[in-house]
Design a protein around this motif. Structure first.
Motif, PDB file in Angstrom:
ATOM      1  N   ALA A 111      33.375  21.643  44.555  1.00 16.97           N
ATOM      2  CA  ALA A 111      33.754  21.321  46.153  1.00 16.97           C
ATOM      3  C   ALA A 111      32.984  20.034  46.439  1.00 16.97           C
ATOM      4  CB  ALA A 111      33.198  22.413  47.118  1.00 16.97           C
ATOM      5  N   ALA A 112      31.940  19.679  45.962  1.00 20.76           N
ATOM      6  CA  ALA A 112      31.239  18.489  46.436  1.00 20.76           C
ATOM      7  C   ALA A 112      31.696  17.347  46.029  1.00 20.76           C
ATOM      8  CB  ALA A 112      29.795  18.710  45.846  1.00 20.76           C
ATOM      9  N   GLN A 113      32.721  17.228  44.724  1.00 16.20           N
ATOM     10  CA  GLN A 113      33.435  16.118  44.435  1.00 16.20           C
ATOM     11  C   GLN A 113      34.475  15.426  45.262  1.00 16.20           C
ATOM     12  OE1 GLN A 113      32.034  14.794  41.603  1.00 16.20           O
ATOM     13  NE2 GLN A 113      30.588  16.520  41.716  1.00 16.20           N
ATOM     14  N   PRO A 114      34.798  13.988  45.250  1.00 19.56           N
ATOM     15  CA  PRO A 114      35.666  13.537  45.914  1.00 19.56           C
ATOM     16  C   PRO A 114      37.115  13.716  45.478  1.00 19.56           C
ATOM     17  CG  PRO A 114      34.629  11.814  44.760  1.00 19.56           C
ATOM     18  CD  PRO A 114      33.713  13.193  44.588  1.00 19.56           C
ATOM     19  N   VAL A 121      49.324  14.599  39.207  1.00 21.61           N
ATOM     20  CA  VAL A 121      48.355  15.528  39.471  1.00 21.61           C
ATOM     21  C   VAL A 121      47.671  15.415  40.756  1.00 21.61           C
ATOM     22  CG1 VAL A 121      45.915  16.347  38.524  1.00 21.61           C
ATOM     23  CG2 VAL A 121      47.691  15.604  37.090  1.00 21.61           C
ATOM     24  N   PRO A 122      47.616  16.302  41.770  1.00 23.61           N
ATOM     25  CA  PRO A 122      47.155  15.995  43.183  1.00 23.61           C
ATOM     26  C   PRO A 122      45.767  15.790  43.099  1.00 23.61           C
ATOM     27  CG  PRO A 122      48.444  17.970  43.155  1.00 23.61           C
ATOM     28  CD  PRO A 122      48.413  17.470  41.847  1.00 23.61           C
ATOM     29  N   ASP A 123      44.845  16.441  42.162  1.00 23.63           N
ATOM     30  CA  ASP A 123      43.499  16.348  42.376  1.00 23.63           C
ATOM     31  C   ASP A 123      43.033  15.961  40.787  1.00 23.63           C
ATOM     32  OD1 ASP A 123      40.648  16.501  43.491  1.00 23.63           O
ATOM     33  OD2 ASP A 123      40.503  18.529  42.472  1.00 23.63           O
ATOM     34  N   TRP A 124      42.524  14.940  40.609  1.00 22.67           N
ATOM     35  CA  TRP A 124      42.313  14.635  39.071  1.00 22.67           C
ATOM     36  C   TRP A 124      40.956  15.261  38.707  1.00 22.67           C
ATOM     37  CZ3 TRP A 124      44.315  12.962  35.072  1.00 22.67           C
ATOM     38  CH2 TRP A 124      43.609  12.432  33.940  1.00 22.67           C
ATOM     39  N   TYR A 125      40.060  15.706  39.670  1.00 19.81           N
ATOM     40  CA  TYR A 125      38.767  16.489  39.333  1.00 19.81           C
ATOM     41  C   TYR A 125      39.076  17.773  39.037  1.00 19.81           C
ATOM     42  CZ  TYR A 125      34.169  18.209  39.214  1.00 19.81           C
ATOM     43  OH  TYR A 125      32.795  18.975  38.865  1.00 19.81           O
TER      44      TYR A 125
END
Length: 258
Positions: A111-114, A121-125
């Protein structure tokens, strides 16, 4: 080794790895983005399927005696590691594996990652967290499939057992959308550690040229024997709490403060 025993051994061992992989995917999906986590999981499963498809036929073509010697040694290494940790946890010398705690820690970190989009891919992390988690745990599943399946000359059945284990655990995880804390993972790891150690001893000795009385039936004695020995170690370690403490190091007189 019979088909039923092969299926059960692979299923139990792979279920343990599937619980850990599912916890990572759930953390990635809950804290980040479910689509990205699903894409990462699918990508890792595709890589693992290619690895099994590529190495499965090659393993099956190896000489059985040499294969059993290598497989036995590898299973002993993995089995003794799992069994050691399970004994320490069961005796209270090591903290038990807590999926709720692991899930909460991964959730907070994720949750803390940007957030950053990359292509489809909507969110790479979230994608990389899910991909790496499934791939790393999945490589252990591949190892189990290839070693057990290769030795029994039935990689296909071992792969089916692994797939069933992953499917059952993943379905349960998606259904409850929470870590599988009710699954007795510590007990499963204890049982799997016993099985891997016993099979490692059995196949390693056969690969070295030994002949077990009763052939495969010897496993019916070897597995309980390893289990009883492990339980005795647990009982002994529980009864001697002082053995787990680190004795204080005496301070030399020349370095003591006045």
């Amino acid at each position: 080794m019979g088909s039923g025993a092969l299926f059960l051994a692979v299923f139990l061992a792979c279920a343990v790895e599937a619980v850990e992989a599912t916890t990572i995917v759930l953390a990635a999906g809950t804290a980040r983005d479910w689509r990205s986590a699903a894409i990462g999981m699918a990508g890792a499963l595709a890589v693992l399927a290619v690895v099994v498809a590529a190495l499965g036929p090659a393993v099956s073509e190896l000489p059985l005696r040499g294969l059993r010697l290598v497989v036995g040694a590898l299973l002993l290494i993995f089995g003794l590691q799992w069994l050691r940790k399970a004994i320490l946890r069961a005796s209270g010398r090591k903290a038990r594996h807590d999926e709720d705690k692991i899930f909460a820690e991964q959730l907070a970190t994720a949750a803390a990652q940007p957030r950053r989009r990359a292509g489809l891919v909507p969110d790479w992390y979230g994608f990389t967290l899910s991909f790496k988690g499934v791939l790393l745990e999945g490589l252990e599943v591949v190892f189990i499939v290839l070693t057990f399946g290769g030795n029994a000359r039935d990689v296909g059945l071992a792969a089916v057992a692994a797939g069933c284990a992953v499917l059952v655990v993943a379905t349960a995880g998606v259904a409850v959308r929470s870590p599988l804390s009710r699954v007795p993972e510590n007990t499963m790891k204890f049982a799997v550690g016993i099985m891997l150690t016993a099979f490692g001893m059995f196949w390693g000795a056969e690969g070295a040229g030994a002949h077990w009385p009763g052939s495969d039936a010897a496993l019916l004695v070897l597995v309980p024997a390893v289990g009883v020995f492990a339980l005795l170690l647990v009982a002994l370690m529980r009864e001697s709490p002082a053995a787990g403490r680190v004795a204080p190091v005496p301070v030399p007189a020349a370095t003591e403060r006045s």
